[in-house]
Design an enzyme around this catalytic site. Structure first.
Site, PDB file in Angstrom:
ATOM      1  CG  HIS A   1      -5.457   1.405  -7.039  1.00 18.57           C
ATOM      2  ND1 HIS A   1      -6.499   0.679  -6.510  1.00 18.57           N
ATOM      3  CD2 HIS A   1      -5.976   2.604  -7.390  1.00 18.57           C
ATOM      4  CE1 HIS A   1      -7.600   1.407  -6.551  1.00 18.57           C
ATOM      5  NE2 HIS A   1      -7.315   2.580  -7.074  1.00 18.57           N
TER       6      HIS A   1
ATOM      7  CG  ASP B   1      -3.439  -2.221 -11.816  1.00 17.65           C
ATOM      8  OD1 ASP B   1      -4.100  -1.782 -12.772  1.00 17.65           O
ATOM      9  OD2 ASP B   1      -3.580  -1.823 -10.641  1.00 17.65           O
TER      10      ASP B   1
ATOM     11  CD  GLN C   1      -4.832   5.438 -13.756  1.00 13.30           C
ATOM     12  OE1 GLN C   1      -4.920   6.245 -14.678  1.00 13.30           O
ATOM     13  NE2 GLN C   1      -5.717   5.378 -12.786  1.00 13.30           N
TER      14      GLN C   1
ATOM     15  CE  LYS D   1      -9.320   3.184 -13.077  1.00 13.51           C
ATOM     16  NZ  LYS D   1      -9.498   4.316 -12.195  1.00 13.51           N
TER      17      LYS D   1
ATOM     18  CB  CYS E   1      -6.966   3.697  -4.002  1.00 13.44           C
ATOM     19  SG  CYS E   1      -8.722   3.940  -3.797  1.00 13.44           S
TER      20      CYS E   1
HETATM   21  N1  PLP Z   1      -5.321  -0.006 -10.326  1.00 15.99           N
HETATM   22  C1  PLP Z   1      -5.025   1.265 -10.600  1.00 15.99           C
HETATM   23  C2  PLP Z   1      -3.609   1.634 -10.908  1.00 15.99           C
HETATM   24  C3  PLP Z   1      -6.024   2.233 -10.589  1.00 15.99           C
HETATM   25  O1  PLP Z   1      -5.723   3.503 -10.844  1.00 15.99           O
HETATM   26  C4  PLP Z   1      -7.350   1.841 -10.294  1.00 15.99           C
HETATM   27  C5  PLP Z   1      -8.433   2.845 -10.220  1.00 15.99           C
HETATM   28  O2  PLP Z   1      -8.201   4.013 -10.050  1.00 15.99           O
HETATM   29  C6  PLP Z   1      -7.605   0.487 -10.044  1.00 15.99           C
HETATM   30  C7  PLP Z   1      -6.573  -0.414 -10.059  1.00 15.99           C
HETATM   31  C8  PLP Z   1      -8.984   0.009  -9.744  1.00 15.99           C
HETATM   32  O3  PLP Z   1      -9.808   0.150 -10.864  1.00 15.99           O
HETATM   33  P1  PLP Z   1     -11.378  -0.182 -10.754  1.00 15.99           P
HETATM   34  O4  PLP Z   1     -11.900   0.626  -9.604  1.00 15.99           O
HETATM   35  O5  PLP Z   1     -11.921   0.252 -12.060  1.00 15.99           O
HETATM   36  O6  PLP Z   1     -11.508  -1.642 -10.510  1.00 15.99           O
END
Ligand code: PLP
Length: 420
Positions: free
Chosen positions: A137, A214, A217, A240, A378
């Site tokens: 992401h 990370d 998800q 999430k 993203c």
């Molecule tokens: N990493 C992954 C794999 C994501 O799907 C997302 C958000 O969709 C993020 C990071 C970023 O999360 P946040 O916007 O809650 O900081």
């Protein structure tokens, strides 16, 4: 202090989970959208909140709200107890060694930026290599790009196989031998790939490479055990995981956190301040400058109680069952392109139709009450590699039903008739 969550009515649920009863605990799922019952399939972007979480946050504001750590009065003590109780709950949820390893952030993005701007800025030098994967992401890519540009470090990528969206790990040890830090996603937000993070972290540890996971998800969908994974850092977002927006978590291995410089200055992160210099607080407070999101942490506590009362394995199996049904029904459409693995995937399903643009599809599905996501999610570099500018994405959670999968497919067919 009031209890953090109304979990008493949530009996431990395993195979006999009453998914309909759970669904009824989400008031927003009773909404109608454009005259149709809402079918919310955008859970990878943000989850909905059960009544228990909403009530817990409201109760906190009605009874306990004050600033933390600073007061000698009753409400401040209650707020501090609730905030630190939430930290302990997150530590248990992740099986961290202690609550001192849990830093509250605004979300996954802030957690990843924190590591880039503290451990990495302090330890990496010109010419060092940061290893990422091609499925990251933007939140796990851009912070490393900014850092690499600033210090003259290099970025390397574990490739994604074109056919089934898995990581190509055949060069992992060679890549690790050149790297100082590896940051990777547990579950892909576009393809639904579940990466073998524990196995990868074992290799990284053997190579002396610091690891960041990370878990945006995965944390709300399956078991995430930082000791079993063996990572140095791990980040996730409350919104999430059935929790509030604006709260997230960074887990860090204590000895690394203790050696790291602070991220931001001010508030509770200090020990003593003079005009020209300061000394810093102990972990985790060293990384929590300013008034924290106490209500968010309290809501997250309730959300984690809620998820554990259902059982994370049951949640993941439910996600997978719905995704499988969706993939099977989608595969019947001539010329459709489905992304990601055919087996052992999460509840995230991305696709491109031969005759309808993803954005048109999602816009028209919304007219019928079905909330999909369309775009680059993203993941611009990944989509460029896959040769598409946008996909449509349906992402499932435990409150979705098989009837909703069928409704989504029915709406897709209706919309295609209008578009082609
Ligand atoms: N990493 C992954 C794999 C994501 O799907 C997302 C958000 O969709 C993020 C990071 C970023 O999360 P946040 O916007 O809650 O900081």
């Amino acid at each position: 202090m009031n209890p953090p969550a109304e979990t008493a009515n949530l009996a431990k649920r395993d195979e006999s989970v009453d998914w309909t009863a759970l669904r009824n605990e989400f008031p927003i799922l009773r909404e109608t959208v454009n005259g149709h019952p809402l079918v919310y399939l955008d859970n990878a972007a943000s989850s909905q909140k059960p009544q228990q979480v909403i009530d817990t946050v409201r109760r906190y504001y009605e009874h306990d709200n004050a600033n933390v750590h600073r007061g000698i009065h009753e409400l401040s003590n209650r707020a501090t107890e609730a905030y630190e109780g939430a930290r302990q709950r997150v530590a248990d949820y992740l099986n961290a060694g202690s609550p001192e390893e849990i830093i509250f952030t605004r979300g996954t993005t802030e957690g990843l930026n924190l590591v880039a701007n503290t451990w990495a800025l302090d330890n990496l030098r010109k010419g060092d290599t940061i290893l990422l994967t091609e499925m990251e992401h933007h939140s796990n890519l851009v912070p490393w790009q900014i850092l690499a540009n600033r210090i003259g470090a290099k970025l390397d990528f574990i490739e994604v196989t074109d056919d089934d969206g898995q990581l190509d790990l055949q060069w992992l040890d060679e890549q690790l031998a050149r790297a100082r830090l590896l940051s990777l996603t547990h579950i892909s937000n576009t393809m639904g790939t579940v990466n073998p993070v524990a196995e990868i972290c074992t290799h990284a540890r053997a190579a002396g490479v610091v690891t960041v996971v990370d878990a945006a998800q995965s944390a709300g969908h399956t078991t995430v055990d930082v000791q079993a994974i063996g990572c140095d850092f791990l980040a996730f977002s409350g919104h999430k995981t059935c929790g509030p927006t604006g709260i997230g978590v960074l887990y860090g291995r204590r000895e690394l956190l203790e050696a790291m410089p602070p991220y931001q200055g001010g508030g509770e992160m200090i020990s003593r301040v003079e005009y020209r210099d300061s000394t810093f607080n102990v972990v985790p407070h060293k990384f929590e400058a300013g008034t924290p999101n106490v209500a968010g942490a309290v809501g997250l506590h309730a959300a984690l109680d809620y998820l554990d009362a259902i059982g994370r394995e049951a949640i993941f199996e439910h996600d997978q069952r719905l995704a499988k049904r969706a993939c099977e029904r989608l595969a019947e459409i001539d010329g459709i392109r489905l992304f990601g693995p055919s087996e052992d995937r999460s509840g995230v399903v991305s696709f491109v139709l031969p005759d309808a643009h993803a954005l048109d599809l999602a816009t028209m599905a919304d007219q019928k009450g079905v909330a999909l996501r369309a775009g680059h999610h993203c993941n611009q570099p990944l989509l460029a590699k896959l040769g598409v500018a946008a996909t449509a994405r349906a992402s499932f959670y435990f409150y979705n039903t098989e009837a909703e999968v069928d409704r989504f497919i029915e709406v897709l067919h209706d919309v295609r008739k209008l578009l082609v």
